[in-house]
Design a protein around this motif. Structure first.
Motif, PDB file in Angstrom:
ATOM      1  N   GLU A   1      11.445  -2.881  -2.422  1.00 25.70           N
ATOM      2  CA  GLU A   1      11.977  -3.378  -3.407  1.00 25.70           C
ATOM      3  C   GLU A   1      11.442  -3.393  -4.907  1.00 25.70           C
ATOM      4  N   GLN A   2      10.099  -3.401  -4.897  1.00 22.63           N
ATOM      5  CA  GLN A   2       9.238  -3.219  -6.220  1.00 22.63           C
ATOM      6  C   GLN A   2       9.000  -4.649  -6.698  1.00 22.63           C
ATOM      7  N   GLN A   3       9.103  -5.906  -5.501  1.00 23.81           N
ATOM      8  CA  GLN A   3       9.091  -7.009  -6.265  1.00 23.81           C
ATOM      9  C   GLN A   3       8.337  -7.894  -4.993  1.00 23.81           C
ATOM     10  N   VAL A   4       7.943  -9.216  -5.370  1.00 24.56           N
ATOM     11  CA  VAL A   4       7.463  -9.845  -4.419  1.00 24.56           C
ATOM     12  C   VAL A   4       8.083 -11.422  -4.649  1.00 24.56           C
ATOM     13  N   THR A   5       8.183 -11.952  -3.508  1.00 21.23           N
ATOM     14  CA  THR A   5       8.783 -13.205  -3.421  1.00 21.23           C
ATOM     15  C   THR A   5       7.760 -14.259  -2.930  1.00 21.23           C
ATOM     16  N   ILE A   6       7.321 -15.050  -4.068  1.00 14.46           N
ATOM     17  CA  ILE A   6       6.500 -16.352  -3.731  1.00 14.46           C
ATOM     18  C   ILE A   6       7.002 -17.632  -3.805  1.00 14.46           C
ATOM     19  N   GLY A   7       7.140 -18.471  -2.905  1.00 11.14           N
ATOM     20  CA  GLY A   7       8.052 -19.645  -2.829  1.00 11.14           C
ATOM     21  C   GLY A   7       9.525 -19.260  -2.982  1.00 11.14           C
TER      22      GLY A   7
ATOM     23  N   LYS B   1       2.224  -9.270  10.382  1.00 10.92           N
ATOM     24  CA  LYS B   1       2.572 -10.156   9.139  1.00 10.92           C
ATOM     25  C   LYS B   1       2.268  -9.600   7.984  1.00 10.92           C
ATOM     26  N   VAL B   2       0.966  -9.117   7.842  1.00 11.23           N
ATOM     27  CA  VAL B   2       0.445  -8.627   6.584  1.00 11.23           C
ATOM     28  C   VAL B   2       1.314  -7.024   6.341  1.00 11.23           C
ATOM     29  N   GLN B   3       1.530  -6.275   7.446  1.00 15.41           N
ATOM     30  CA  GLN B   3       2.393  -5.161   7.048  1.00 15.41           C
ATOM     31  C   GLN B   3       3.706  -5.515   6.570  1.00 15.41           C
ATOM     32  N   SER B   4       4.405  -6.622   6.922  1.00 15.05           N
ATOM     33  CA  SER B   4       5.792  -7.093   6.391  1.00 15.05           C
ATOM     34  C   SER B   4       5.536  -7.649   5.081  1.00 15.05           C
ATOM     35  N   ALA B   5       4.371  -8.187   4.734  1.00 21.38           N
ATOM     36  CA  ALA B   5       4.560  -8.565   3.359  1.00 21.38           C
ATOM     37  C   ALA B   5       4.364  -7.358   2.156  1.00 21.38           C
ATOM     38  N   LEU B   6       3.617  -6.356   2.858  1.00 22.04           N
ATOM     39  CA  LEU B   6       3.563  -5.149   1.977  1.00 22.04           C
ATOM     40  C   LEU B   6       5.049  -4.292   2.050  1.00 22.04           C
TER      41      LEU B   6
ATOM     42  N   HIS C   1       8.869 -11.954  -8.220  1.00 23.24           N
ATOM     43  CA  HIS C   1       8.063 -11.421  -9.454  1.00 23.24           C
ATOM     44  C   HIS C   1       8.209  -9.679  -9.260  1.00 23.24           C
ATOM     45  N   GLN C   2       8.525  -9.097 -10.268  1.00 22.78           N
ATOM     46  CA  GLN C   2       8.498  -7.632 -10.359  1.00 22.78           C
ATOM     47  C   GLN C   2       7.147  -7.087 -10.459  1.00 22.78           C
ATOM     48  N   VAL C   3       6.651  -6.133  -9.670  1.00 20.58           N
ATOM     49  CA  VAL C   3       5.590  -5.387  -9.898  1.00 20.58           C
ATOM     50  C   VAL C   3       5.690  -4.399 -11.094  1.00 20.58           C
ATOM     51  N   PRO C   4       4.408  -4.193 -11.807  1.00 17.92           N
ATOM     52  CA  PRO C   4       4.440  -3.363 -12.821  1.00 17.92           C
ATOM     53  C   PRO C   4       4.945  -2.133 -12.666  1.00 17.92           C
ATOM     54  N   LYS C   5       5.862  -1.160 -13.446  1.00 16.32           N
ATOM     55  CA  LYS C   5       6.115   0.186 -13.355  1.00 16.32           C
ATOM     56  C   LYS C   5       5.111   1.108 -14.162  1.00 16.32           C
ATOM     57  N   PRO C   6       4.918   2.201 -13.664  1.00 16.93           N
ATOM     58  CA  PRO C   6       5.057   2.779 -12.396  1.00 16.93           C
ATOM     59  C   PRO C   6       4.293   2.119 -11.305  1.00 16.93           C
ATOM     60  N   PHE C   7       4.870   2.349 -10.207  1.00 14.71           N
ATOM     61  CA  PHE C   7       4.147   1.590  -8.966  1.00 14.71           C
ATOM     62  C   PHE C   7       4.044   2.533  -7.835  1.00 14.71           C
TER      63      PHE C   7
ATOM     64  N   ALA D   1       9.546   0.900  10.637  1.00  9.56           N
ATOM     65  CA  ALA D   1      10.234   0.612   9.764  1.00  9.56           C
ATOM     66  C   ALA D   1       9.327   0.482   8.346  1.00  9.56           C
ATOM     67  N   GLN D   2       7.951   0.455   8.619  1.00 10.33           N
ATOM     68  CA  GLN D   2       7.111   0.485   7.286  1.00 10.33           C
ATOM     69  C   GLN D   2       6.693   2.116   7.238  1.00 10.33           C
ATOM     70  N   VAL D   3       6.509   2.651   8.190  1.00  8.45           N
ATOM     71  CA  VAL D   3       6.017   4.091   8.370  1.00  8.45           C
ATOM     72  C   VAL D   3       7.044   4.750   7.529  1.00  8.45           C
ATOM     73  N   ASP D   4       8.337   4.423   8.050  1.00 11.42           N
ATOM     74  CA  ASP D   4       9.614   5.286   7.282  1.00 11.42           C
ATOM     75  C   ASP D   4       9.451   5.045   5.612  1.00 11.42           C
ATOM     76  N   ARG D   5       8.874   3.886   5.136  1.00 13.67           N
ATOM     77  CA  ARG D   5       8.952   3.707   3.970  1.00 13.67           C
ATOM     78  C   ARG D   5       7.923   4.417   2.866  1.00 13.67           C
TER      79      ARG D   5
END
Length: 333
Positions: A134-140, A123-128, A144-150, A170-174
């Motif tokens: 997508e360079q973004q995080v959904t909370i609620g 579940k932590v891997q999925s959050a990452l 929220h966009q993460v800073p660039k560059p990332f 799927a994560q390893v492929d990212r």
């Protein structure tokens, strides 16, 4: 003047990428391949998975790079009790106002070191996964966009298996690249010990994140000949059907070959490597030099490969030897 395979020995003046590399090497001894791959990932907007035993300066390399580009740096120690909110943040109820407020997590940074990433549950891997892709995080209900560059640089220890979780395919492929870090040579280790007992040399900021974004845009303009794209596709396809390039004996060792992300990242990373080496066009050599790092973690080997001690690098080395590289010199490039 720059040579086709690298920068001029006259120094790093005028080349901001080489200046960054030179500055980081004030703290890092050796690890030339790791440093170059980190710079490639930054310019190509990719992520790196680093495999190596403890004590090889993986953390120091990322921290020093962050200081040299003037970016923010965060380190997360992955443990079995980690939860997604520890990474991306959460909503906190503010009693005086009676409202929920968002507290952003450590992924909101420029360089994120995910230390021992395979120690955290799925579940932590999925959050990452979302923030890497997508360079973004959904909370609620808010995004929220993460800073660039990332850039995410994850490490895993190959010598321990207790308390670890396999990374989802799927994560390893990212990850754009998986870099295997080895031990330093005796000469390099001597210098490492010398520096460890000497006063620390501060890392100077060479560029800022805005300048790095400009370099990323410059990387986007590096010319890629269609034959280079075709070469990259042939390499990825050969891992799925080894018999198509005369390597039918390898078919029993490969359960799944590389995904199309391998072809994409071969070209993206090759453009960045070409820019680092002072060229505005890609050579086939750029692709072949990065092929192992980009493709090794995308191969799913069979149990027969494990029993015969056949590694992904062994399979890829034979594929690289079997697929002819295009000769761009004869085409006028």
């Amino acid at each position: 003047m720059n040579t086709p395979d690298g920068p001029s020995p006259n120094g790093t003046k005028g080349n901001p990428v080489e200046q960054v590399r030179y500055e980081v090497k004030k703290a890092i001894v050796g690890q030339e391949e790791l440093l170059e791959r980190m710079l490639v990932a930054l310019l190509a907007r990719g992520h790196i998975l680093v495999e190596g035993v403890p004590g090889l300066a993986k953390t120091l390399a990322v921290k020093s790079l962050a200081e040299a580009i003037g970016g923010q740096f965060q380190r997360i120690q992955f443990t079995p009790d980690l939860v997604p909110a520890d990474l991306v943040g959460t909503r906190i109820f503010h009693q005086p106002t009676g409202e929920f407020q968002v507290s952003l997590g450590p992924v909101f940074t420029n360089l994120l070191l995910a230390d021992e990433i395979n120690r955290a549950p799925a579940k932590v891997q999925s959050a990452l996964l979302e923030v890497m892709q997508e360079q973004q995080v959904t909370i609620g209900r808010e995004t929220h966009q993460v800073p660039k560059p990332f850039l995410v640089m994850a490490t895993q220890n190959p010598i321990e298996s207790d308390g670890t979780y396999p990374l989802p395919e799927a994560q390893v492929d990212r990850f754009m690249m998986k870099v295997v870090v080895g031990y330093p040579s005796p000469t390099e280790e001597f210098v490492i010990v010398e520096r460890a007992i000497a006063p620390t040399v501060p890392i100077q900021r060479i560029i800022d994140p805005e300048r790095l974004i400009d370099l990323q845009r410059q990387t986007d303009r590096v010319y890629v000949d269609p034959s280079i794209i075709e070469f990259s596709v042939k390499l990825a396809s050969a891992t799925r059907e080894p018999a198509s390039v005369g390597l039918g004996d390898l078919a029993k060792y490969v359960t799944y070959g590389c995904s199309p992300r391998a072809s994409i990242n071969l070209v993206l990373a090759a453009r960045a490597l070409a820019l680092i080496r002072g060229r505005d066009y890609v050579l086939a050599h750029d692709v072949t030099e990065l092929a192992l790092d980009i493709m090794r973690h995308r191969l799913v080997l069979s149990y027969e490969a494990l029993s015969d001690d056949v590694s992904a690098d062994h399979v890829l080395t034979r594929v690289l030897a079997a697929v002819p590289a295009p000769d761009l010199v004869s085409q006028g490039r």
